[in-house]
Each structure stands twice: as structure tokens, then as C-alpha cells.
Design a protein around this motif. Sequence first.
Motif, PDB file in Angstrom:
ATOM      1  N   THR A  20      26.499 -28.910  11.056  1.00 32.82           N
ATOM      2  CA  THR A  20      27.581 -29.519   9.918  1.00 32.82           C
ATOM      3  C   THR A  20      28.089 -27.982   9.960  1.00 32.82           C
ATOM      4  N   LYS A  21      28.623 -28.125   8.608  1.00 35.02           N
ATOM      5  CA  LYS A  21      29.537 -26.685   8.569  1.00 35.02           C
ATOM      6  C   LYS A  21      28.766 -26.582   6.956  1.00 35.02           C
ATOM      7  N   GLU A  22      27.460 -26.473   6.772  1.00 37.66           N
ATOM      8  CA  GLU A  22      26.916 -26.290   5.544  1.00 37.66           C
ATOM      9  C   GLU A  22      25.823 -25.841   5.651  1.00 37.66           C
ATOM     10  N   PHE A  23      25.025 -24.775   4.690  1.00 39.34           N
ATOM     11  CA  PHE A  23      24.479 -24.190   4.849  1.00 39.34           C
ATOM     12  C   PHE A  23      23.638 -23.449   3.933  1.00 39.34           C
ATOM     13  N   ALA A  24      21.815 -22.877   3.268  1.00 35.29           N
ATOM     14  CA  ALA A  24      21.265 -22.801   2.318  1.00 35.29           C
ATOM     15  C   ALA A  24      20.774 -22.320   2.304  1.00 35.29           C
ATOM     16  N   ILE A  25      20.913 -21.033   2.081  1.00 35.82           N
ATOM     17  CA  ILE A  25      19.928 -20.170   1.595  1.00 35.82           C
ATOM     18  C   ILE A  25      20.374 -18.960   0.351  1.00 35.82           C
ATOM     19  N   ASN A  26      18.780 -18.165  -0.024  1.00 40.81           N
ATOM     20  CA  ASN A  26      18.525 -16.996  -1.540  1.00 40.81           C
ATOM     21  C   ASN A  26      19.534 -16.085  -0.353  1.00 40.81           C
ATOM     22  N   MET A  27      21.117 -16.135  -1.370  1.00 42.12           N
ATOM     23  CA  MET A  27      21.577 -14.968  -0.554  1.00 42.12           C
ATOM     24  C   MET A  27      21.116 -13.390  -1.085  1.00 42.12           C
ATOM     25  N   SER A  28      20.766 -13.060  -2.671  1.00 44.00           N
ATOM     26  CA  SER A  28      20.050 -12.173  -3.183  1.00 44.00           C
ATOM     27  C   SER A  28      18.888 -11.587  -2.609  1.00 44.00           C
ATOM     28  N   ASN A  29      18.159 -12.506  -1.664  1.00 43.16           N
ATOM     29  CA  ASN A  29      17.191 -11.790  -0.846  1.00 43.16           C
ATOM     30  C   ASN A  29      18.403 -11.260   0.626  1.00 43.16           C
ATOM     31  N   GLN A  30      18.980 -11.617   0.872  1.00 37.24           N
ATOM     32  CA  GLN A  30      19.821 -10.763   1.922  1.00 37.24           C
ATOM     33  C   GLN A  30      19.044  -9.197   2.246  1.00 37.24           C
ATOM     34  N   ARG A  31      19.175  -8.532   1.899  1.00 40.08           N
ATOM     35  CA  ARG A  31      18.545  -6.918   1.866  1.00 40.08           C
ATOM     36  C   ARG A  31      16.882  -7.153   2.389  1.00 40.08           C
ATOM     37  N   PHE A  32      16.369  -8.139   2.769  1.00 39.44           N
ATOM     38  CA  PHE A  32      14.824  -8.377   3.138  1.00 39.44           C
ATOM     39  C   PHE A  32      14.796  -8.839   4.151  1.00 39.44           C
ATOM     40  N   TRP A  33      15.691  -9.524   4.990  1.00 38.32           N
ATOM     41  CA  TRP A  33      15.238 -10.587   5.596  1.00 38.32           C
ATOM     42  C   TRP A  33      15.376  -9.968   6.630  1.00 38.32           C
ATOM     43  N   ALA A  34      14.388 -10.205   7.760  1.00 35.64           N
ATOM     44  CA  ALA A  34      14.656  -9.958   9.290  1.00 35.64           C
ATOM     45  C   ALA A  34      16.101 -10.053   9.789  1.00 35.64           C
ATOM     46  N   GLU A  35      16.318  -8.997  10.907  1.00 40.24           N
ATOM     47  CA  GLU A  35      17.366  -9.090  11.592  1.00 40.24           C
ATOM     48  C   GLU A  35      18.271 -10.338  12.258  1.00 40.24           C
ATOM     49  N   PRO A  36      17.099 -11.189  12.894  1.00 40.31           N
ATOM     50  CA  PRO A  36      17.434 -12.079  13.259  1.00 40.31           C
ATOM     51  C   PRO A  36      18.430 -13.093  11.829  1.00 40.31           C
ATOM     52  N   VAL A  37      17.863 -13.205  10.698  1.00 44.08           N
ATOM     53  CA  VAL A  37      18.296 -14.127  10.017  1.00 44.08           C
ATOM     54  C   VAL A  37      19.848 -13.213   9.474  1.00 44.08           C
ATOM     55  N   GLN A  38      19.423 -12.048   8.949  1.00 43.84           N
ATOM     56  CA  GLN A  38      20.645 -11.396   9.060  1.00 43.84           C
ATOM     57  C   GLN A  38      21.741 -11.265  10.309  1.00 43.84           C
ATOM     58  N   ASN A  39      21.997 -11.404  11.045  1.00 47.01           N
ATOM     59  CA  ASN A  39      22.988 -11.642  12.345  1.00 47.01           C
ATOM     60  C   ASN A  39      23.706 -12.730  11.690  1.00 47.01           C
ATOM     61  N   TYR A  40      22.086 -13.905  11.747  1.00 51.03           N
ATOM     62  CA  TYR A  40      22.873 -15.430  12.141  1.00 51.03           C
ATOM     63  C   TYR A  40      23.416 -15.587  11.118  1.00 51.03           C
ATOM     64  N   VAL A  41      23.580 -15.308   9.686  1.00 47.21           N
ATOM     65  CA  VAL A  41      23.708 -14.855   8.242  1.00 47.21           C
ATOM     66  C   VAL A  41      25.177 -14.313   8.575  1.00 47.21           C
ATOM     67  N   ALA A  42      25.369 -14.014   9.208  1.00 48.18           N
ATOM     68  CA  ALA A  42      26.785 -13.078   9.531  1.00 48.18           C
ATOM     69  C   ALA A  42      27.744 -13.510   9.727  1.00 48.18           C
ATOM     70  N   ASP A  43      27.279 -14.409  11.052  1.00 47.07           N
ATOM     71  CA  ASP A  43      27.922 -14.736  11.909  1.00 47.07           C
ATOM     72  C   ASP A  43      28.435 -16.309  11.512  1.00 47.07           C
TER      73      ASP A  43
END
Length: 321
Positions: A190-213
Motif C-alpha cells: 500500500t501507499k496509504e496510511f491512516a492515523i490521527n496526526m494531531s496526537n503525534q507528540r504523545f506517541w511512543a518512539e516506535p510509532v514516531q519513527n515509523y510515521v516519520a519514515d
Amino acid sequence: MTTIKDALTQQGCDASLIDVIQRILSASKDISFRLQQGALAGVLGSTEDENVQGETQKKLDVISNDLLKDALKQSPYVHGIASEEEDFAVPGNDGGQYLVTYDPLDGSSNIDINVSVGTIFSIMNTTGNSDLGEDFLQAGSNQVAAGYVLYGPSSILVITTGQGVSMWTLDHTIGEYVLTNAKVQIPEQTKEFAINMSNQRFWAEPVQNYVADLLAGEEGPIGKRFNMRWVAAMVAEVHRILTRGGIFMYPWDSREPNKPGKLRLMYEGNPMAFLVEQAGGLCCTDKERMLDVQPTEIHQRVPVFLGSKEEVERAASYHNS
């Protein structure tokens, strides 16, 4: 024309399970009609009450819950009912063999702005436990059927009994669901992802890193450009994934550190995981396969990562590393 009853019979479902599913679908037709009427039916807006989750109830949350509960309690095959809108499990009939969990109106904050919402349901066999609440605490792998009804421009039923996933569209001229896709399959990539980006600052590091990539696009380690989608209704997000692929994420975040996630295991995570796996995708928490989680309470919350196989495996690898 293939009917739901015909299709379930061909899959080897017994008459009792078919009865329970048909009662859920009967209530869904009523919910669909009321949603179509909107303000004309006086169902918009909120009540002054909160559910067990501490969420303000929409009027149609309460109406939908009552429609489903009343329909299921009339079935001699339903032993118990658990709903997002009920504090505790609701007894059905002593001789019933099935336990039904449901979210009567997922995404109900979208009602007043006329955006898609849906009903999610899950069916399991009773274990015979005399404590009804304990009876429900079974892993999602024990489900015998699961599905949802998406109320959008059309009302669409998506269902599995463990033999693949089929999609049905409600034909309002005859009042029946008509088969429109007999074998739903999620693309592996896939080339689509769905996540509530407004919560980004609260995510754990693995999710932060994955979404950044993901956001790094062609120049990043994943090497391709992604588009982001967010409807704020799990039914709509999963329906998009079942239709064209993608990954949906609702991870743990630090705002409520003692809660493992936002979405509910029994009537959101498990039924959606069953559907996604049956369609060739994957669904997990940040630690394990969703359908292997042993619940400890009916309203238990979990992180959710689901969708196209390759992308869910990639997201999970960030946690494993």
C-alpha cells in the motif's frame, strides 16, 4: 439473487447462527433509515448522558443500541449481549448458545456532519460460565462470525464466518442486502496510511519513527511516497482498507499512560481483526496478534495496527526493534 441466508447456509452455518445474524441486519436496516432521515427524524445531537467510557452519548447511539439489544434479546439463541453503551453484560436467553458484542454506532461524532458511521458486531459461542461477564472474556480467535454495516452514500454489510469476507449493499427498493463482492481481498502492499496526526507528540518512539519514515517519502528508508487519510470512524477506515488497501493505526499515547489504547478489544479490535485476516491482511496491537489477546474485561482497550500485510509487518518491526 443470492440472499444472506443462502450464502450463510452454503458456508455451513446452522440455523441458529443465521437467525442471530439476520436479527442484527434487521436492526441495521432501521438504523440506516433513521440516519437517512437525519434531522427529519429528530435523531441528531447529543443526550445529557455519558456511556461507560465517559463519552457523551449521541441520541442515535442510544437508539441504535436499543434497536440491536431488543432484536437480539428476542432470539432464543442469544445467551448474552455486550455493548459499548452498556455498563455490564446483558442477559439474553438461558438456552442460547451465542454471545454477541457490538458497537451500535461507531464514529457517532460524525453523525451531525453527515459523514459515514457504522455498526460493528462480533459473535462467539458461550463457554457455559455461570458468570455472564466472565463468559465474554474469550480471545478473538474464538469468534464464529463478525462484521460491520457502513452507513454512507450506500449502506454496506461486510461479514465473515471464517470462510473469507463478502460485501453486500442494502437495496432500499426491496429492503434486502444484495451481494456485491463475494471475495474481498486486501492488497499486500500500500501507499496509504491512516492515523490521527494531531496526537503525534504523545506517541511512543516506535510509532514516531515509523510515521516519520512514511512521511519521508521516496528519499526515506521505505523509498516510496505515502498519502494520509483520516475519517475518524473505524468502520470507514477499515472499509477503505478492505476496498483498496492501506494501514490504519490507533496507537497507545502518553496522555493516559495507564490505558493501553483507545479502541475497544471486544467490539472493535476483535471483529475488525477477524475481517482483515480473512481478507488477507494483518491486525496486531503493539505487542501481539490482536486475535490472540486474552481479554480481562468487556470494555478493555488496545492499540490497533491493521491493514495490508506488508505494511503492518513493517510497523510491527519498529516495535520489535
